[in-house]
Design an enzyme around this catalytic site. Structure first.
Site, short mmCIF file in Angstrom:
data_model
loop_
_atom_site.label_atom_id
_atom_site.label_comp_id
_atom_site.label_asym_id
_atom_site.label_seq_id
_atom_site.Cartn_x
_atom_site.Cartn_y
_atom_site.Cartn_z
N TYR A 152 0.85 -1.20 0.00
CA TYR A 152 0.00 0.00 0.00
C TYR A 152 0.89 1.26 0.00
CZ TYR A 152 -2.75 3.55 2.65
OH TYR A 152 -3.34 4.69 3.13
N ASP A 237 -1.23 -6.07 9.58
CA ASP A 237 -2.32 -5.16 9.28
C ASP A 237 -3.44 -6.00 8.67
OD1 ASP A 237 -4.10 -3.29 8.24
OD2 ASP A 237 -2.54 -1.92 7.57
N ILE A 239 -6.63 -5.15 8.11
CA ILE A 239 -7.71 -4.22 7.82
C ILE A 239 -8.75 -4.77 6.84
CG2 ILE A 239 -6.55 -3.04 5.93
CD1 ILE A 239 -7.59 -0.42 6.92
N LYS A 276 -12.58 -0.35 5.82
CA LYS A 276 -12.78 -1.21 4.65
C LYS A 276 -13.93 -2.17 4.85
CE LYS A 276 -9.06 0.77 3.20
NZ LYS A 276 -9.13 1.80 2.15
#
Lengths: 440, 489
Positions: A152, A237, A239, A276
């Site tokens: 990302y 992470d 997410i 998200k």
């Protein structure tokens, strides 16, 4: 009216003048093109379709229904009597019932395969803040975190800008579907060593952004063993954990730790957010879940700089405490995302475009390398520019995600209506047909 | 669920920032909170508990806000009326912020300053509370090792906000009680000189106006002096105006925003304002911090940094609606000032009657109480001993001046806006009883003038009691029936 006088330029900090905020990257340039000419079904049907924004808009109706049925409780209760207490609440521990709700939501997403203790949940204003905060705690300026590529683009800012910490990439490529290999891990570590940079941890995104795949259990086990051996941290992470298309395909590092009876767990920290899975990026709801007591304490103190609005904690605490609602949401959201993905894949295949076999996330990792004149970053950017200005689609070039192989692009599919997705797929089809005709 | 955490080498596993004291929680400022947390006052459940007077919160006007919220359901997007905007608001993560939010805040800031200046909504940048705003500005304006000059006494949180993760330093500008803590040019120059000699690069001056903990405002001359000083040295001027709407008496508040309109040669690139809704409106939980800079580059940088501490759009939406309601905001500002004034007066008068003075103030949610005469000796140790006594025996959590880096021992910050009227009475009673008791123990001639004062004001006790006590009730603890008073009379 002030008289114009030549003023000595006043210095700002090095951080302020650096470019590490990353906004000059092409990742953001495409957004500008979209902002100037945004697609609208009737108002601007030939505008740019935004496919560079990883947002989840497929499940809003469920949230709206919930609010309609619980409007009074959601807004501070009868006659707003709870307003005062809520407005005054600035305790960095966060509302207890909110933390409890987050922990239980995280458990539900993992099918109950891992337990989460609400007292280990630290609140932050978004995962952006969570990742930066963890970096401040785990590494000193000049140190490094190892991060698998592609990753990302926001990490360049979140992990490095104000912290002064470096990212050393763990190179992954298409030869094995971009999975992290033991060799790549070791090579990255050695690379840091050779630059005299102290590695403090490994940061993985699972499911991966931009790949849209979950990390294999065996890979996770290996990474855990690696960080233990090197006595460094692991930040996972997660997410996109609620955006896995099939409930059985996601293994969280939390499950492995639990299975191992929490041996060596004090080096593991999980980042989560509702941006998200619930599609609420505006509400700034991030969390750090750490198995390390000192990290929890310190992170909590640091969260003073970035707490979640108590108003939002109140609303979401309520929503996420409703297990019937969350259970139903998680299932339906998964189904809808899978349907979108399948539509996307089939549309792309019809156009002769291949992508990585994905099983999670809000995007596809698409292989446009056949379109490149040469296998270089410049060629990739030329194709990206063409697609942006000719095909009018804003997609994200792999180089902005630090992908070592040119030609890959991240294409989002969940931030638009189904109709818009169809229009986008049609445009790709037409473009590819034209290319085929040209080359024939 | 505990973990058998080996924590082997735990210290080395974490960063220097994580393991140093920069979080500031070992300060005495927080010790009192701990005492309060373990024994909190409650009117019925724990009437002998510690009364919290160390928390600068504004709880006097929630009725007005609650009424507004009830009458404006659309502002809360989780109501039936507001739900149709839910999606749009929940998706928006643009760090510029919702336009109505920025417009509302800019308008409110102007109103608080009597509309003598206007604020540009495009310069409104969000942050995680004023806490986040201060840290953001430190990151933008200074490098690690650089320093900010900060007049003492100052808010203890600055030690963390300015220094912890940024690596910048604070060089105090000492203000003394001998001239009522006025901020002088000499003190500024002395501090700057001291920093220069220590080879520390000063990047800015941070003032809090109205002042925490003093509750005073800066006059026009002082403000102009500050602008000139910072211009001359080419350093930044950061003005924390978080208490701007808590000015409850004359003289009126003068914002730096007004001064720079008047100062022709002022370099605006040096001027930055920190604001928040935590004190003026009483919304600390909503984390609405604002960086307002007159420097375009700083505005742009701070905006990028705001990604680390944006205000929830749910809250932005509520605030935008609330602050665009002119009728409400004007009424609120006036009413809030009025109630603060009344509260302030109750305490000041009540304390004066037992010979306790405080710095003359006209703003803030607290007053700066002078207990120097109760100190065994003018030292921090004596102050700390007195403070511990006040917490553990008088059961009031007040904040000792040393935690604010005050150079003169014996001053205490006492918050008055975070409790209801009944608690006010009890708090006052406790302070007065304590002081009278202390005076009773101390037979020295130096104390006589106080007792003489006592005789003179004995009549006014009765009047104060009428004012403070319930009309039909004469409490057994009333000073009039107190054996100490009778004995001396």
């Amino acid at each position: 009216m002030a008289i114009e006088i030549e003023q000595p330029r006043v210095g700002l900090s090095k951080i302020a003048v650096s470019k590490t905020h990353g906004e000059d990257s092409p990742y953001f340039a495409g957004w500008k093109a979209y902002d100037e000419n945004p697609y609208e079904e009737f108002g601007n049907p030939s505008g740019v379709i935004q496919m560079g924004l990883a947002e989840n808009q497929v499940s809003f109706d469920m949230l709206e229904d919930y609010l309609e049925q619980h409007s009074e409780e959601a807004s501070w209760g009868k006659k707003a009597s709870g307003f005062r207490e809520n407005a005054l609440f600035q305790d960095y521990h966060g509302l207890q019932f909110f933390r409890k709700a987050m922990a239980s939501f995280m458990e539900q997403i993992r099918g109950g395969r891992a337990k989460f203790n609400p007292d280990r949940v630290v609140i932050t204003a978004g995962a952006t803040a969570a990742n930066e905060l963890l970096t401040f705690i785990l590494a000193d300026p000049g140190d490094a975190l190892l991060v698998p590529t592609p990753y990302y683009p926001g990490f360049d800012r979140d992990l490095r800008w104000r912290t002064g910490v470096n990212i050393v990439p763990i190179h992954c490529d298409s030869s094995n579907n971009f999975q992290v290999t033991p060799q790549a891990l070791e090579a990255a570590y050695k690379s840091a060593e050779s630059m005299n940079i102290k590695v403090r941890g490994v940061l993985i995104t699972n499911p991966s952004n931009p790949l849209g795949v979950t990390i294999h259990r065996s890979t996770l086990e290996h990474i855990l063993d690696f960080v233990t051996l090197k006595n460094i941290h692991l930040v996972s992470d997660e997410i996109y954990s609620g955006s896995v298309f099939s409930p059985t395909e996601f293994t969280s590092v939390a499950e492995i730790l639990q299975w191992r009876n929490y041996k060596d767990c004090e080096r593991v920290h999980i980042v989560y957010s509702l941006s998200k899975d619930l599609g609420l990026p505006g509400f700034r709801v991030g969390t750090i879940y750490s198995y390390n007591d000192q990290v929890v304490t310190t992170a909590r103190r640091m969260s003073s700089f970035t707490l979640i609005s108590s108003q939002t904690q109140q609303l979401l605490g309520l929503m996420l405490s409703d297990e019937k609602f969350t259970g139903n949401y998680i299932t339906k959201n998964r189904d809808r995302l899978r349907n979108r993905y399948e539509k996307m894949i089939s549309g792309l295949r019809n156009a002769g475009v291949e992508c990585l076999e994905g099983n999670a996330g809000l995007f596809c990792w698409v292989n446009l390398s056949p379109l490149l004149e040469s296998q270089t970053r410049e060629s990739e950017l030329a194709v990206w520019d063409l697609i942006l200005h000719r095909v009018k689609l804003n997609i994200s070039p792999g180089s902005s995600c630090h992908c070592s192989e040119p030609g890959w692009f991240r294409v989002c599919f969940a931030n638009m209506s189904e109709k818009t997705l169809e229009v986008a797929l049609k445009r790709i089809q037409i473009f590819m047909e034209e290319r085929k005709i040209k080359s024939d | 669920m505990g973990f058998i955490s080996s924590n082997r080498n735990n210290e080395q596993l974490l960063s220097k920032i994580a393991t140093n004291d920069g979080h500031g929680e070992n300060s005495s400022y927080f010790e009192g909170w701990k005492a309060y947390d373990s024994d909190p006052y409650h009117s019925t459940q724990n009437p002998n508990g510690v009364i919290q007077m160390g928390l600068a919160e504004n709880e006097l006007c929630f009725d007005l806000i609650q009424e507004w919220v009830q009458n404006n359901p659309k502002a809360s997007i989780c109501t039936a009326e507001g739900a149709n905007e839910f999606k749009e608001i929940a998706i928006s993560q643009d760090y510029h912020g919702l336009p109505e939010f920025r417009q509302g805040v800019a308008k409110f800031m102007g109103k608080v300053r009597g509309d003598r200046v206007t604020f540009d909504p495009d310069r409104i940048v969000m942050s995680g509370g004023a806490t986040g705003a201060h840290e953001t500005l430190a990151f933008c304006l200074a490098d690690p090792g650089d320093a900010f000059l900060v007049p003492t006494p100052y808010y203890p949180g600055f030690d963390r906000d300015l220094r912890w993760r940024t690596g910048t330093q604070i060089v105090p500008v000492v203000c003394e009680s001998s001239n009522n803590f006025k901020l002088t040019k000499e003190a500024l120059e002395a501090a700057f000189q001291k920093a220069t000699e220590a080879k520390i690069r000063v990047k800015g001056l941070l003032i809090t106006n109205p002042s925490n903990p003093l509750g005073t405002i800066l006059d026009r001359d002082t403000l102009k002096t500050l602008v000139r000083f910072t211009n001359d040295k080419n350093i930044h001027l950061v003005c924390d105006e978080i208490y701007a709407a808590t000015v409850f008496n004359q003289p009126g508040f003068i914002s730096i925003a007004e001064i720079i309109e008047e100062e022709l040669y002022c370099n605006r690139d040096l001027i930055h304002i920190v604001y928040s809704l935590s004190k003026d409106l009483g919304f600390p939980g909503f984390r609405v911090g604002i960086v307002y800079s007159y420097n375009d580059q700083v505005t742009s940088c701070a905006r990028k940094m705001s990604s680390f501490g944006l205000v929830s759009t749910q809250t932005q939406h509520l605030i935008g609606s609330l602050l665009s309601d002119d009728i409400f905001t004007e009424k609120f500002i006036a009413e809030s000032a009025d109630r603060l004034a009344k509260r302030h007066e109750i305490f000041i008068k009540g304390l004066a009657q037992v010979g306790i003075g405080s710095l003359k103030s006209n703003a803030g949610l607290f007053f700066w109480m002078d207990l120097r005469r109760l100190l065994k000796e003018p030292t921090i140790e004596a102050e700390t001993a007195l403070w511990r006594l006040i917490i553990h025996e008088v059961k009031l959590n007040v904040s000792p001046g040393s935690s604010f880096h005050c150079s003169d021992p014996g001053w205490f910050r006492v918050c008055f806006a975070n409790m209801d009227d009944d608690t006010v009475k009890i708090a006052l009673r406790r302070i007065r009883n304590f002081v009278l008791q202390r005076k009773g123990l101390d037979q020295g001639p130096a104390k006589r003038p106080c007792w003489q004062n006592k005789l003179q004001v004995s009549l006014s006790f009765r009047r104060l009691d009428d004012f403070v006590m319930a009309p039909h009730r004469m409490s057994p603890h009333s000073p009039i029936s107190s054996p100490l008073v009778r004995a001396r009379n």
